[in-house]
Design a protein around this motif. Structure first.
Motif, short mmCIF file in Angstrom:
data_model
loop_
_atom_site.label_atom_id
_atom_site.label_comp_id
_atom_site.label_asym_id
_atom_site.label_seq_id
_atom_site.Cartn_x
_atom_site.Cartn_y
_atom_site.Cartn_z
N LEU A 8 9.79 -62.01 19.15
CA LEU A 8 8.91 -61.04 19.21
C LEU A 8 9.37 -59.44 18.43
CD1 LEU A 8 7.15 -60.36 22.78
CD2 LEU A 8 6.04 -60.48 20.40
N SER A 9 10.76 -59.50 18.51
CA SER A 9 11.07 -58.33 17.90
C SER A 9 11.16 -58.38 16.50
CB SER A 9 12.67 -58.30 18.16
OG SER A 9 13.47 -59.19 17.75
N GLN A 10 10.78 -59.54 15.91
CA GLN A 10 10.15 -59.67 14.46
C GLN A 10 8.70 -59.42 14.39
OE1 GLN A 10 12.75 -61.59 12.12
NE2 GLN A 10 14.18 -60.96 14.02
N THR A 11 8.07 -59.39 15.38
CA THR A 11 6.72 -59.43 15.36
C THR A 11 6.03 -57.92 15.08
OG1 THR A 11 6.36 -61.17 16.67
CG2 THR A 11 4.48 -60.01 16.22
N LYS A 12 5.34 -57.59 14.12
CA LYS A 12 4.76 -56.34 13.94
C LYS A 12 3.59 -56.10 14.61
CE LYS A 12 7.84 -54.78 10.16
NZ LYS A 12 7.74 -53.99 8.97
N LEU A 13 3.39 -55.25 15.71
CA LEU A 13 2.12 -55.12 16.08
C LEU A 13 1.59 -53.76 15.72
CD1 LEU A 13 2.78 -56.01 19.82
CD2 LEU A 13 1.76 -57.68 18.07
N ASN A 14 0.28 -53.95 15.32
CA ASN A 14 -0.60 -52.74 14.93
C ASN A 14 -1.36 -51.99 16.04
OD1 ASN A 14 -1.80 -50.66 13.71
ND2 ASN A 14 -2.52 -51.91 11.97
N ALA A 68 3.32 -61.91 27.27
CA ALA A 68 3.72 -62.39 25.90
C ALA A 68 2.32 -62.97 25.21
CB ALA A 68 4.60 -63.69 26.25
N VAL A 69 1.34 -63.30 25.75
CA VAL A 69 -0.04 -63.63 25.24
C VAL A 69 -0.73 -62.44 25.00
CG1 VAL A 69 -2.37 -64.79 25.59
CG2 VAL A 69 -0.01 -65.94 26.24
N THR A 70 -0.58 -61.46 25.77
CA THR A 70 -1.45 -60.32 25.32
C THR A 70 -0.85 -59.50 24.18
OG1 THR A 70 -1.83 -60.23 27.67
CG2 THR A 70 -2.47 -58.29 26.49
N PHE A 71 0.45 -59.54 24.10
CA PHE A 71 1.00 -58.88 22.86
C PHE A 71 0.73 -59.77 21.58
CE2 PHE A 71 4.56 -56.93 25.64
CZ PHE A 71 4.02 -55.44 25.48
N GLY A 72 0.77 -61.09 21.79
CA GLY A 72 0.50 -61.91 20.71
C GLY A 72 -1.01 -61.79 20.06
N LEU A 73 -1.97 -61.59 21.25
CA LEU A 73 -3.45 -61.56 20.51
C LEU A 73 -3.93 -60.16 20.32
CD1 LEU A 73 -5.26 -64.10 23.26
CD2 LEU A 73 -4.14 -64.56 21.02
N ARG A 74 -3.18 -59.21 20.89
CA ARG A 74 -3.38 -57.48 20.45
C ARG A 74 -4.80 -57.26 20.59
NH1 ARG A 74 -0.33 -59.92 16.71
NH2 ARG A 74 -1.88 -60.40 15.10
N PRO A 75 -5.67 -57.44 21.79
CA PRO A 75 -6.66 -57.01 21.91
C PRO A 75 -6.91 -55.49 21.93
CG PRO A 75 -5.73 -57.75 23.96
CD PRO A 75 -4.95 -58.06 23.03
#
Ligand SMILES: C[S@@+](CC[C@H](N)C(=O)[O-])C[C@H]1O[C@@H](n2cnc3c(N)ncnc32)[C@H](O)[C@@H]1O
Length: 286
Positions: A8-14, A68-75
């Motif tokens: 997750l630390s590699q994941t960039k969230l907008n 984890a899922v909410t961060f992944g789907l980024r609604p």
């Protein structure tokens, strides 16, 4: 327990929103907030195509856990609920700019002092405070295996974790804007008010078929109750669980279309001694 901190630390969230702020124009690196049993980050690639068709909807996670899922789907819009009130207090405090002003040290002495302080706040009815949220974060990172367990009086009773090193957060500001777009509530899943523009993702604690006791106090009756509640909603729903025989039978009977996915080796450490158990994705109206 899945350790998703590295990936997750590699994941960039907008920080997506209709009117982006200066901060939301940047892509900010998001580390996981908490260690949480049953996190489904690994399942996100399977859920993403189902969610994409409904991504303008409000995402509702009635048993949201570690997000984890909410961060992944980024609604853009979400309603996130969990029966654990301390977890939800923590998220709510992060939404309203939680700082760090308690001492966070990875030592046995410090741990039991902070655990005592957290339990004193619980006894005094002050658990909805910023201090309790910081202590909850600290206990989650420093306690044994990231467990979240309370005795019958509601007091946190997880022993010290003996981790070699822990990188504690020094502030939570990277999360504040993201969580501000989302609403949080605490209670039983069945109390949620579902709207016509909702997309529901339900992720109960795993069904552990071959044990007498229930996992995390979630009984077989609870598995039936949550599955029935989900099936009766008239909006798109997805439910996931271990693909045990009785779960497959139940979800099929309730009219979900089923897809079985293989659980990655590094996740599948459930001690059933019966080899890997697959995951089932149940879908209705998606
Ligand atoms: C498997 S975890 C969810 C994990 C999450 N989907 C993720 O990927 O991080 C299940 C969660 O259900 C919550 N829970 C258990 N019983 C509940 C109930 N009756 N109502 C709402 N939440 C409940 C637990 O506290 C736990 O956090």
């Amino acid at each position: 327990m899945e350790d998703y901190s590295h990936s997750l630390s590699q994941t960039k969230l907008n920080f997506s929103g209709d009117t982006p702020t200066d901060k939301s124009k940047e892509e900010v690196k998001i580390r996981p907030l908490l260690k949480w049993a049953g996190g489904k980050r690994w399942l996100v690639p399977h859920l993403e195509p189902l969610w994409q068709k409904h991504s303008k909807s409000r995402l509702v996670e009635p048993l949201c856990g570690g997000l984890a899922v909410t961060f992944g789907l980024r609604p853009n819009k979400a309603l996130l609920n969990d029966v654990n009130p301390h977890l939800i207090n923590f998220y709510n405090q992060v939404r309203s700019e939680l700082g760090v002003d308690i001492t966070m040290e990875n030592s046995k002495e410090s741990y039991y002092k902070n655990r005592q302080r957290f339990n004193d706040l619980v006894k005094e009815g002050k658990w909805k405070s910023k201090e309790a949220a910081q202590l909850f974060y600290y206990l989650n990172h420093t306690g044994y295996n990231g467990l979240c367990r309370f005795n019958s009086s509601g007091l946190f009773n997880v022993p010290f974790g003996r981790y070699k090193t822990i990188n504690y957060a020094t502030d939570f500001s990277d999360y504040t804007q993201l969580l501000k777009n989302w609403k949080f509530s605490s209670g039983d899943f069945s109390t949620l008010k579902i709207r016509q523009d909702d997309f529901i993702y339900v992720d109960p604690p795993y069904d552990v078929e071959f044990r007498q006791y229930s996992a995390d106090g979630f009984t077989w009756q609870d598995q039936e109750r949550v599955a029935r509640w989900t099936a009766e909603l008239s909006v798109p729903t997805v439910i996931t669980n271990q693909a045990t025989d009785r779960i497959l039978k139940l979800y099929k009977k309730l009219g979900f279309s089923l897809r079985i996915v293989k659980v990655p080796r590094f996740i599948n450490c459930v001690g059933t001694k019966r080899g890997p158990v697959n995951e089932v994705i149940g879908m209705k109206g998606v």
